[in-house]
Design a protein around this motif. Structure first.
Motif, mmCIF file in Angstrom:
data_model
loop_
_atom_site.group_PDB
_atom_site.id
_atom_site.type_symbol
_atom_site.label_atom_id
_atom_site.label_comp_id
_atom_site.label_asym_id
_atom_site.label_seq_id
_atom_site.Cartn_x
_atom_site.Cartn_y
_atom_site.Cartn_z
ATOM 1 N N THR A 109 -0.270 3.665 8.682
ATOM 2 C CA THR A 109 -0.411 2.478 7.863
ATOM 3 C C THR A 109 -0.172 1.088 8.879
ATOM 4 O O THR A 109 0.186 1.236 9.765
ATOM 5 C CB THR A 109 0.728 2.684 6.812
ATOM 6 N N LYS A 110 -0.551 0.179 7.801
ATOM 7 C CA LYS A 110 -0.353 -1.008 8.537
ATOM 8 C C LYS A 110 0.942 -1.196 8.997
ATOM 9 O O LYS A 110 1.271 -1.864 10.157
ATOM 10 C CB LYS A 110 -0.911 -2.184 7.682
ATOM 11 N N TYR A 111 2.106 -0.900 8.259
ATOM 12 C CA TYR A 111 3.470 -0.848 8.262
ATOM 13 C C TYR A 111 4.064 0.236 8.344
ATOM 14 O O TYR A 111 3.706 0.964 7.829
ATOM 15 C CB TYR A 111 4.125 -1.913 7.284
ATOM 16 N N PRO A 112 5.191 0.490 9.253
ATOM 17 C CA PRO A 112 5.692 1.833 9.127
ATOM 18 C C PRO A 112 6.359 2.472 7.955
ATOM 19 O O PRO A 112 6.903 1.814 7.170
ATOM 20 C CB PRO A 112 7.035 1.682 10.227
ATOM 21 N N ASP A 113 5.804 3.671 7.703
ATOM 22 C CA ASP A 113 6.307 4.435 6.790
ATOM 23 C C ASP A 113 7.677 5.086 7.303
ATOM 24 O O ASP A 113 7.512 6.182 7.859
ATOM 25 C CB ASP A 113 5.510 5.597 6.052
ATOM 26 N N TYR A 114 8.815 4.802 7.146
ATOM 27 C CA TYR A 114 9.928 5.271 7.901
ATOM 28 C C TYR A 114 10.416 6.706 7.413
ATOM 29 O O TYR A 114 10.955 7.443 8.070
ATOM 30 C CB TYR A 114 11.116 4.442 7.544
ATOM 31 N N ALA A 115 9.963 7.128 6.116
ATOM 32 C CA ALA A 115 10.328 8.383 5.526
ATOM 33 C C ALA A 115 9.648 9.084 6.167
ATOM 34 O O ALA A 115 9.947 10.157 6.617
ATOM 35 C CB ALA A 115 10.233 7.975 4.019
ATOM 36 N N LYS A 116 8.075 9.063 6.168
ATOM 37 C CA LYS A 116 7.422 9.876 7.062
ATOM 38 C C LYS A 116 7.609 9.871 8.345
ATOM 39 O O LYS A 116 7.406 11.139 9.139
ATOM 40 C CB LYS A 116 5.638 9.601 6.942
ATOM 41 N N GLU A 153 22.249 3.851 -6.249
ATOM 42 C CA GLU A 153 21.854 3.881 -7.682
ATOM 43 C C GLU A 153 21.451 2.362 -8.154
ATOM 44 O O GLU A 153 20.664 2.082 -8.877
ATOM 45 C CB GLU A 153 22.982 4.342 -8.506
ATOM 46 N N SER A 154 22.486 1.369 -7.791
ATOM 47 C CA SER A 154 22.225 0.124 -8.353
ATOM 48 C C SER A 154 21.619 -1.090 -7.436
ATOM 49 O O SER A 154 21.108 -1.969 -8.030
ATOM 50 C CB SER A 154 23.717 -0.559 -8.272
ATOM 51 N N THR A 155 21.275 -0.497 -5.907
ATOM 52 C CA THR A 155 20.573 -1.596 -5.355
ATOM 53 C C THR A 155 19.075 -1.283 -5.390
ATOM 54 O O THR A 155 18.146 -2.340 -5.109
ATOM 55 C CB THR A 155 21.162 -1.472 -3.996
ATOM 56 N N TYR A 156 18.597 -0.124 -5.236
ATOM 57 C CA TYR A 156 17.318 0.127 -5.089
ATOM 58 C C TYR A 156 16.284 0.658 -6.203
ATOM 59 O O TYR A 156 16.990 1.500 -7.074
ATOM 60 C CB TYR A 156 17.256 1.340 -3.953
ATOM 61 N N ALA A 157 15.064 0.201 -6.397
ATOM 62 C CA ALA A 157 14.589 0.741 -7.433
ATOM 63 C C ALA A 157 13.855 1.897 -7.401
ATOM 64 O O ALA A 157 13.696 3.086 -8.550
ATOM 65 C CB ALA A 157 12.967 -0.316 -7.540
ATOM 66 N N ASP A 158 13.810 2.825 -6.019
ATOM 67 C CA ASP A 158 13.430 4.116 -6.003
ATOM 68 C C ASP A 158 14.544 4.676 -4.872
ATOM 69 O O ASP A 158 14.269 5.006 -3.827
ATOM 70 C CB ASP A 158 12.097 4.367 -5.358
ATOM 71 N N PRO A 159 15.825 5.145 -5.460
ATOM 72 C CA PRO A 159 16.945 5.684 -4.624
ATOM 73 C C PRO A 159 16.351 6.978 -3.768
ATOM 74 O O PRO A 159 16.913 6.987 -2.866
ATOM 75 C CB PRO A 159 17.913 5.916 -5.621
ATOM 76 N N ASP A 218 13.630 7.622 -2.296
ATOM 77 C CA ASP A 218 12.887 7.014 -0.960
ATOM 78 C C ASP A 218 13.754 6.730 -0.124
ATOM 79 O O ASP A 218 13.679 7.001 1.190
ATOM 80 C CB ASP A 218 11.565 6.257 -1.423
ATOM 81 N N ILE A 219 14.920 5.911 -0.438
ATOM 82 C CA ILE A 219 15.560 5.100 0.549
ATOM 83 C C ILE A 219 16.612 6.176 1.174
ATOM 84 O O ILE A 219 17.023 6.233 2.139
ATOM 85 C CB ILE A 219 16.583 4.076 -0.051
ATOM 86 N N GLN A 220 16.947 7.222 0.011
ATOM 87 C CA GLN A 220 17.766 8.306 0.663
ATOM 88 C C GLN A 220 17.327 9.128 1.807
ATOM 89 O O GLN A 220 17.599 9.408 2.660
ATOM 90 C CB GLN A 220 18.137 9.423 -0.402
ATOM 91 N N SER A 260 8.931 -3.412 -1.094
ATOM 92 C CA SER A 260 8.737 -1.954 -1.703
ATOM 93 C C SER A 260 9.332 -1.892 -2.965
ATOM 94 O O SER A 260 8.716 -1.188 -3.959
ATOM 95 C CB SER A 260 9.126 -0.923 -0.807
ATOM 96 N N ASP A 261 10.666 -2.136 -3.384
ATOM 97 C CA ASP A 261 11.268 -1.916 -4.494
ATOM 98 C C ASP A 261 10.582 -2.905 -5.815
ATOM 99 O O ASP A 261 10.397 -2.121 -6.831
ATOM 100 C CB ASP A 261 12.769 -2.449 -4.442
ATOM 101 N N LEU A 262 10.050 -3.938 -5.156
ATOM 102 C CA LEU A 262 9.289 -4.814 -6.283
ATOM 103 C C LEU A 262 7.975 -4.288 -6.786
ATOM 104 O O LEU A 262 7.834 -4.020 -8.098
ATOM 105 C CB LEU A 262 9.315 -6.210 -5.785
ATOM 106 N N ILE A 263 7.274 -3.809 -5.774
ATOM 107 C CA ILE A 263 5.939 -3.299 -6.264
ATOM 108 C C ILE A 263 6.007 -1.832 -6.882
ATOM 109 O O ILE A 263 5.083 -1.459 -7.896
ATOM 110 C CB ILE A 263 4.969 -3.063 -4.945
ATOM 111 N N PHE A 264 7.176 -1.193 -6.663
ATOM 112 C CA PHE A 264 7.200 0.273 -7.007
ATOM 113 C C PHE A 264 7.456 -0.262 -8.687
ATOM 114 O O PHE A 264 7.246 0.612 -9.584
ATOM 115 C CB PHE A 264 8.513 0.919 -6.557
ATOM 116 N N THR A 265 8.565 -1.195 -9.105
ATOM 117 C CA THR A 265 8.720 -1.515 -10.275
ATOM 118 C C THR A 265 7.566 -2.090 -10.953
ATOM 119 O O THR A 265 7.332 -1.615 -12.185
ATOM 120 C CB THR A 265 9.890 -2.528 -10.370
ATOM 121 N N ILE A 266 6.626 -3.136 -10.391
ATOM 122 C CA ILE A 266 5.642 -3.728 -11.078
ATOM 123 C C ILE A 266 4.699 -2.589 -11.550
ATOM 124 O O ILE A 266 4.048 -2.528 -12.571
ATOM 125 C CB ILE A 266 4.902 -4.661 -10.369
#
Length: 686
Positions: free
Chosen positions: A28-35, A212-218, A220-222, A568-574
């Motif tokens: 991908t253009k930018y790193p997918d750190y999870a993968k 829980e309170s900071t990320y739109a998709d906890p 993925d960040i975990q 990422s959080d913003l697009i996930f929510t939109i």
């Protein structure tokens, strides 16, 4: 029992490794750190359901138990019990070191165990670290299995156990077999083990709450954090001596890369025969505006000189914003979970207001003076920060001690703000965003004044970075239609040309070799250095630092990771993605730049050039020239602005723009010179 269980887990490892092999991630253009760190998430649908189950179990079962425990046992007692528990785990660390053929680790762990078990009263204290300077190696069996070339297998989320891999499950089984207490079956032993487990797991609650309170998709960040932490431990980057060696190698490689980039940039510069931005020549948005005069300015003279700042590079200097802290915020003899904890941070209340019917209420935090009519500070934080941003709390403490009540909003470029706005709202156009900010701020003020039967006669807005830009757009609108009654607006490091700032942000991301084999290791080394600094800050009472141990490339890695996570959080929510189902949205997100976001969600495919003037502070020139109820703080080396842009802004703002000698973007917040000037500005109404 345990040999059979161990055999079962080993079989499980083999089955999962065969059924779900880790495959190479798509580029991908930018790193997918999870993968990058855990591989393809083959069980994502199942994992997300288990993650949601664990979140509910934690919220309704574990957390109440932890709150009860933390309200019975003071923090000092909890720390002593945790220290004793760590000492008891000596056998698993010893076995891990032996399997890895780590003689130094075996020696260190044995010295620590014998010293702490005797002089340290059974491990309640840690004289091995303080007197003998022998630090823990903190090994586990997952690391040992990794050393034995056992593959990790696919990423899994299991009930109660949470994030794991087949290899880490096997490691846990071996560790359980090495625990002497498992062979002592009695009610008393079970009770003690339960108490130790409750005490140990209570330390995870702040992280769980933050997710829980900071990320739109906890979820993925975990996954990212689990993967990076596993890599750090498996590579022994959590050991100071090995980290220093690896960091030196990475630093040397980064220095070579930066030198090559500088040479390439120099060649391009000579070929284009362009004047440098540092000369103060007006460029960017204003260069396309016919009504504005293009002026060559003298170098900006600082209004505030930061003595002995010792600048590193603009991007690393900007990271010194992390030094903006106040240890008094969380000062208490009780753990933050305790109902008895009355630290400043715990006295801050959380509330919410309804902005749009049938949409989520907007959360905010506040703390009131005893005199409810006291002057009020309203905080607009940096891009993507939530209402519980740490800097909000530091500012709150600073001004609460000066007699102000405080209201803390989140950034409007944050996923929670989007959830409270009308369907389809996408933040990023300042004139639109400022209307929504005015509306939310007005509703918050009305709610507090009604609740406490008071009236805030004096109100001050303080914004940082993107929040600073928004505060000035709100100020301009208020000059035409005063609905908030703000006494003064203070903008700290606002992007002068938002489009230019977006381009710089993307440029920093794209300058990194995101698809190189080394980026995984470089990122882990950088993360390990951050963890080391955090650990020092938490464990050393007189810890103080004035410079950061990062190269420019590491600064870009950290900044890019944080800012892209917010996007990422913003697009996930939109995109309204369901948290409990498998999704391929991250393939899209990791190919989306900030500029792509603007063009897709804000301009609907129209060219970004049309937004340059409208989103810049030049569009507020009439307000900036003709009003005195604002102050702007900036540094000429801000990497989101040029010295020419700041010089041009100076022609509009005059003495209402204060230049600091150093600090780049918000990297001067921690300095006393700035804080004293800021306090004086708030106390001076004119």
């Amino acid at each position: 029992m345990y040999p059979k269980f161990l055999s079962f887990v080993l079989t499980l490892v083999l089955v999962f490794n065969l059924a779900f092999p880790v495959i190479a991630e798509e580029t991908t253009k930018y790193p997918d750190y999870a993968k990058m760190y855990v591989g393809e998430d083959k069980l994502e649908g199942f994992n997300r359901k288990m993650f949601n189950l664990n979140t509910k179990l934690n919220k309704f079962v574990a957390r109440p138990i932890h709150i009860l425990w933390a309200s019975v046992m003071p923090q000092y007692g909890m720390d002593r019990i945790q220290s004793a528990y760590n000492n008891i785990e000596y056998p698993k660390r010893l076995a891990s070191c032996i399997i890895q053929r780590d003689g130094q680790g075996v020696k260190n762990e044995t010295i620590r165990f014998l010293t702490n078990s005797t002089i340290g009263l059974g491990g309640l204290f840690d004289p091995a670290s303080k007197l003998l300077k022998v630090k823990p190696t903190n090994e586990n069996m997952d690391q040992a299995l990794c050393k034995c070339k056992v593959k990790s297998g696919t990423y899994m989320v299991m009930p109660v156990l949470n994030a794991c891999t087949p290899r880490s499950l096997c490691g846990r089984a071996v560790e359980a077999a090495l625990d002497p207490s498992v062979y002592l079956a009695s009610p008393l032993t079970a009770l003690v083990k339960f108490g130790l487990m409750v005490n140990r797991t209570s330390y995870m609650q702040p992280i769980a709450k933050m997710l829980e309170s900071t990320y739109a998709d906890p979820y993925d960040i975990q996954k990212k954090l689990f993967g990076i932490e596993s890599y750090i431990k498996s590579s022994n980057l959590d050991r100071q001596n090995l980290l220093e060696t690896e960091a030196k190698l990475v630093d040397e490689d980064s220095a070579i890369t930066e030198e090559i980039n500088a040479l390439v940039a120099g060649e391009s510069f000579l070929a284009l025969d362009e004047p440098p931005r540092e000369l103060g020549v007006l460029v960017g948005a204003a260069a396309d505006i016919e009504d504005l005069e293009i002026i060559k300015h003298e170098a900006l003279e600082p209004d505030i000189v930061l003595e002995n700042y010792n600048p590193q590079s603009p991007i690393v200097d900007s990271m010194r914003t992390a030094l903006f802290d106040n240890p008094e915020i969380n000062k208490s003899i009780w753990n933050e979970l305790s109902i008895w904890n009355r630290s400043f941070a715990k006295r801050i209340k959380t509330s919410s207001v309804a902005v749009v019917p049938e949409r989520a209420e907007y959360k905010f935090r506040y703390i009131m003076q005893k005199d409810k009519n006291a002057p009020l500070i309203i905080l607009y934080p940096s891009v993507g920060e939530g209402y519980n941003a740490h800097h909000n709390t530091v500012f709150a403490k600073m001004f609460y001690d000066e007699g102000f009540s405080i209201v803390m909003l989140g950034s409007h470029f944050h996923w929670e703000f989007v959830k409270s706005m009308p369907e389809g709202y996408c933040p990023g156009i300042p004139s639109v965003d400022s209307d929504n900010l005015k509306l939310v701020t007005r509703k918050i003020l009305d709610k507090l004044q009604d609740k406490y039967e008071c009236e805030f006669q004096e109100k001050y807005v303080i914004g940082t970075s993107f929040g600073a830009l928004s505060s000035l757009f709100v100020a301009e609108k208020e000059s035409k239609n005063n609905t908030l009654g703000v006494t003064k607006f203070i903008a700290i490091s606002p992007p002068i040309e938002l489009v230019y700032a977006v381009e710089q942000l993307d440029k920093n991301s794209e300058e990194l070799d995101n698809n190189s084999p080394e980026v995984k290791h470089k990122t882990a080394v950088t993360a390990a250095k951050i963890l080391q600094l955090t650990n020092l800050k938490d464990t050393v009472s007189d810890f103080a630092i004035t410079e950061l141990p990062f190269t420019e490339q590491e600064g870009k890695l950290i900044t890019t990771f944080l800012l892209r996570q917010k996007l990422s959080d913003l697009i996930f929510t939109i995109e309204n993605i369901a948290k409990c189902k498998r999704t391929d949205i991250y393939q899209t997100i990791n190919n989306t730049s900030y500029k792509d976001y603007v063009e897709k969600y804000l301009l609907k495919g129209e060219p970004i050039e049309g937004l340059r003037y409208a989103s810049s502070l030049y569009s507020l020139s009439d307000y900036l020239v003709n009003n005195d109820n604002y102050k702007i703080y900036h540094s000429p080396d801000d990497f989101f602005a040029t010295e020419g842009q700041i010089s041009r802004l100076k022609t509009f703002a005059g003495k209402k723009l204060v230049c600091l000698s150093n600090g780049s973007h918000l990297g001067f917040l921690y300095r006393k010179e700035f804080q004293d000037a800021l306090k004086m500005d708030v106390q001076d109404k004119i």
